[in-house]
Design a protein around this motif. Structure first.
Motif, PDB file in Angstrom:
ATOM      1  N   GLU A  85      45.472  39.739  30.166  1.00 50.59           N
ATOM      2  CA  GLU A  85      45.172  41.136  30.532  1.00 50.59           C
ATOM      3  C   GLU A  85      44.758  41.221  32.000  1.00 50.59           C
ATOM      4  OE1 GLU A  85      44.495  45.258  30.384  1.00 50.59           O
ATOM      5  OE2 GLU A  85      45.579  43.971  28.993  1.00 50.59           O
ATOM      6  N   ALA A  86      43.854  40.341  32.417  1.00 50.02           N
ATOM      7  CA  ALA A  86      43.390  40.344  33.810  1.00 50.02           C
ATOM      8  C   ALA A  86      44.548  40.063  34.763  1.00 50.02           C
ATOM      9  CB  ALA A  86      42.274  39.330  33.998  1.00 50.02           C
ATOM     10  N   LEU A  87      45.369  39.094  34.421  1.00 47.20           N
ATOM     11  CA  LEU A  87      46.513  38.763  35.273  1.00 47.20           C
ATOM     12  C   LEU A  87      47.509  39.909  35.335  1.00 47.20           C
ATOM     13  CD1 LEU A  87      47.122  35.032  34.298  1.00 47.20           C
ATOM     14  CD2 LEU A  87      46.146  35.914  36.436  1.00 47.20           C
ATOM     15  N   SER A  88      47.693  40.604  34.235  1.00 46.42           N
ATOM     16  CA  SER A  88      48.595  41.745  34.195  1.00 46.42           C
ATOM     17  C   SER A  88      48.111  42.863  35.125  1.00 46.42           C
ATOM     18  CB  SER A  88      48.720  42.254  32.763  1.00 46.42           C
ATOM     19  OG  SER A  88      49.494  43.419  32.708  1.00 46.42           O
ATOM     20  N   VAL A  89      46.819  43.125  35.102  1.00 45.07           N
ATOM     21  CA  VAL A  89      46.272  44.167  35.976  1.00 45.07           C
ATOM     22  C   VAL A  89      46.364  43.731  37.434  1.00 45.07           C
ATOM     23  CG1 VAL A  89      44.256  45.562  36.541  1.00 45.07           C
ATOM     24  CG2 VAL A  89      44.763  45.058  34.158  1.00 45.07           C
ATOM     25  N   GLU A  90      46.087  42.451  37.701  1.00 41.26           N
ATOM     26  CA  GLU A  90      46.221  41.951  39.070  1.00 41.26           C
ATOM     27  C   GLU A  90      47.662  42.103  39.561  1.00 41.26           C
ATOM     28  OE1 GLU A  90      44.733  37.948  39.249  1.00 41.26           O
ATOM     29  OE2 GLU A  90      42.659  38.591  38.938  1.00 41.26           O
ATOM     30  N   LYS A  91      48.607  41.843  38.695  1.00 42.55           N
ATOM     31  CA  LYS A  91      50.021  42.006  39.044  1.00 42.55           C
ATOM     32  C   LYS A  91      50.304  43.469  39.379  1.00 42.55           C
ATOM     33  CE  LYS A  91      54.649  41.004  37.365  1.00 42.55           C
ATOM     34  NZ  LYS A  91      55.465  40.458  36.280  1.00 42.55           N
ATOM     35  N   PHE A  92      49.750  44.386  38.585  1.00 43.93           N
ATOM     36  CA  PHE A  92      49.908  45.821  38.864  1.00 43.93           C
ATOM     37  C   PHE A  92      49.353  46.162  40.245  1.00 43.93           C
ATOM     38  CE2 PHE A  92      47.687  49.970  38.808  1.00 43.93           C
ATOM     39  CZ  PHE A  92      48.794  50.793  38.878  1.00 43.93           C
ATOM     40  N   PHE A  93      48.149  45.640  40.575  1.00 37.79           N
ATOM     41  CA  PHE A  93      47.533  45.935  41.869  1.00 37.79           C
ATOM     42  C   PHE A  93      48.371  45.410  43.041  1.00 37.79           C
ATOM     43  CE2 PHE A  93      43.115  46.072  39.742  1.00 37.79           C
ATOM     44  CZ  PHE A  93      43.158  47.448  39.625  1.00 37.79           C
ATOM     45  N   GLY A  94      49.253  44.467  42.783  1.00 36.98           N
ATOM     46  CA  GLY A  94      50.125  43.942  43.832  1.00 36.98           C
ATOM     47  C   GLY A  94      51.541  44.492  43.788  1.00 36.98           C
ATOM     48  N   PHE A 108      42.064  44.111  48.124  1.00 37.55           N
ATOM     49  CA  PHE A 108      40.713  44.577  48.414  1.00 37.55           C
ATOM     50  C   PHE A 108      40.034  45.060  47.134  1.00 37.55           C
ATOM     51  CE2 PHE A 108      38.005  48.288  49.204  1.00 37.55           C
ATOM     52  CZ  PHE A 108      37.010  47.710  49.997  1.00 37.55           C
ATOM     53  N   LEU A 109      40.763  45.816  46.344  1.00 43.13           N
ATOM     54  CA  LEU A 109      40.223  46.348  45.096  1.00 43.13           C
ATOM     55  C   LEU A 109      39.860  45.220  44.134  1.00 43.13           C
ATOM     56  CD1 LEU A 109      39.553  49.027  43.785  1.00 43.13           C
ATOM     57  CD2 LEU A 109      41.885  49.148  42.956  1.00 43.13           C
ATOM     58  N   ILE A 110      40.720  44.221  44.027  1.00 48.55           N
ATOM     59  CA  ILE A 110      40.438  43.069  43.170  1.00 48.55           C
ATOM     60  C   ILE A 110      39.155  42.370  43.626  1.00 48.55           C
ATOM     61  CG2 ILE A 110      41.234  40.730  42.575  1.00 48.55           C
ATOM     62  CD1 ILE A 110      44.110  41.914  42.556  1.00 48.55           C
ATOM     63  N   ARG A 111      39.031  42.132  44.929  1.00 52.09           N
ATOM     64  CA  ARG A 111      37.826  41.469  45.455  1.00 52.09           C
ATOM     65  C   ARG A 111      36.564  42.280  45.161  1.00 52.09           C
ATOM     66  NH1 ARG A 111      41.242  40.780  49.781  1.00 52.09           N
ATOM     67  NH2 ARG A 111      40.109  42.309  51.054  1.00 52.09           N
ATOM     68  N   LYS A 112      36.637  43.585  45.337  1.00 55.04           N
ATOM     69  CA  LYS A 112      35.472  44.451  45.094  1.00 55.04           C
ATOM     70  C   LYS A 112      35.060  44.427  43.628  1.00 55.04           C
ATOM     71  CE  LYS A 112      33.742  46.844  47.888  1.00 55.04           C
ATOM     72  NZ  LYS A 112      32.564  46.583  48.703  1.00 55.04           N
ATOM     73  N   ILE A 113      36.024  44.483  42.725  1.00 55.63           N
ATOM     74  CA  ILE A 113      35.709  44.482  41.293  1.00 55.63           C
ATOM     75  C   ILE A 113      35.152  43.129  40.883  1.00 55.63           C
ATOM     76  CG2 ILE A 113      36.647  44.735  38.965  1.00 55.63           C
ATOM     77  CD1 ILE A 113      38.746  46.684  40.253  1.00 55.63           C
ATOM     78  N   ARG A 114      35.744  42.049  41.390  1.00 52.84           N
ATOM     79  CA  ARG A 114      35.222  40.706  41.086  1.00 52.84           C
ATOM     80  C   ARG A 114      33.776  40.566  41.563  1.00 52.84           C
ATOM     81  NH1 ARG A 114      40.029  36.436  42.588  1.00 52.84           N
ATOM     82  NH2 ARG A 114      41.411  36.948  40.861  1.00 52.84           N
ATOM     83  N   ALA A 115      33.498  41.054  42.773  1.00 47.93           N
ATOM     84  CA  ALA A 115      32.138  40.977  43.304  1.00 47.93           C
ATOM     85  C   ALA A 115      31.173  41.796  42.446  1.00 47.93           C
ATOM     86  CB  ALA A 115      32.120  41.461  44.756  1.00 47.93           C
TER      87      ALA A 115
END
Length: 81
Positions: free
Chosen positions: A45-54, A68-75
């Motif tokens: 699921e996480a990888l799928s959303v990351e793929k969407f963000f790219g 940037f969005l991925i980094r902010k959410i991870r933080a």
């Protein structure tokens, strides 16, 4: 179209809703992974959303950088998976 509300621009409202849902899905997945890092379904699921963000689709919906969005959410969640 400056000065128009989101109610007057349903396409922009839809794009924002799609992105917000992806952000929420990513947050939930990262929180689950924090508790159970070996859950394959949650990893997917996480990888799928990351793929969407790219994706080019994401880029057509917003000008916000997906990485940037991925980094902010991870933080926000407390680090990466």
């Amino acid at each position: 179209m400056a000065g128009k509300s989101l109610a007057e621009n349903p396409y922009e409202a839809l794009a924002n809703a799609i992105i917000l849902q992806a952000v929420n899905d990513y947050r939930v997945a990262l929180k689950k992974l924090k508790k159970n890092p070996d859950n394959k379904d949650t990893i997917n699921e996480a990888l799928s959303v990351e793929k969407f963000f790219g994706s080019t689709w994401y880029e057509s919906l917003t000008s916000v950088d997906g990485d940037f969005l991925i980094r902010k959410i991870r933080a926000e969640i407390g680090g990466s998976k």
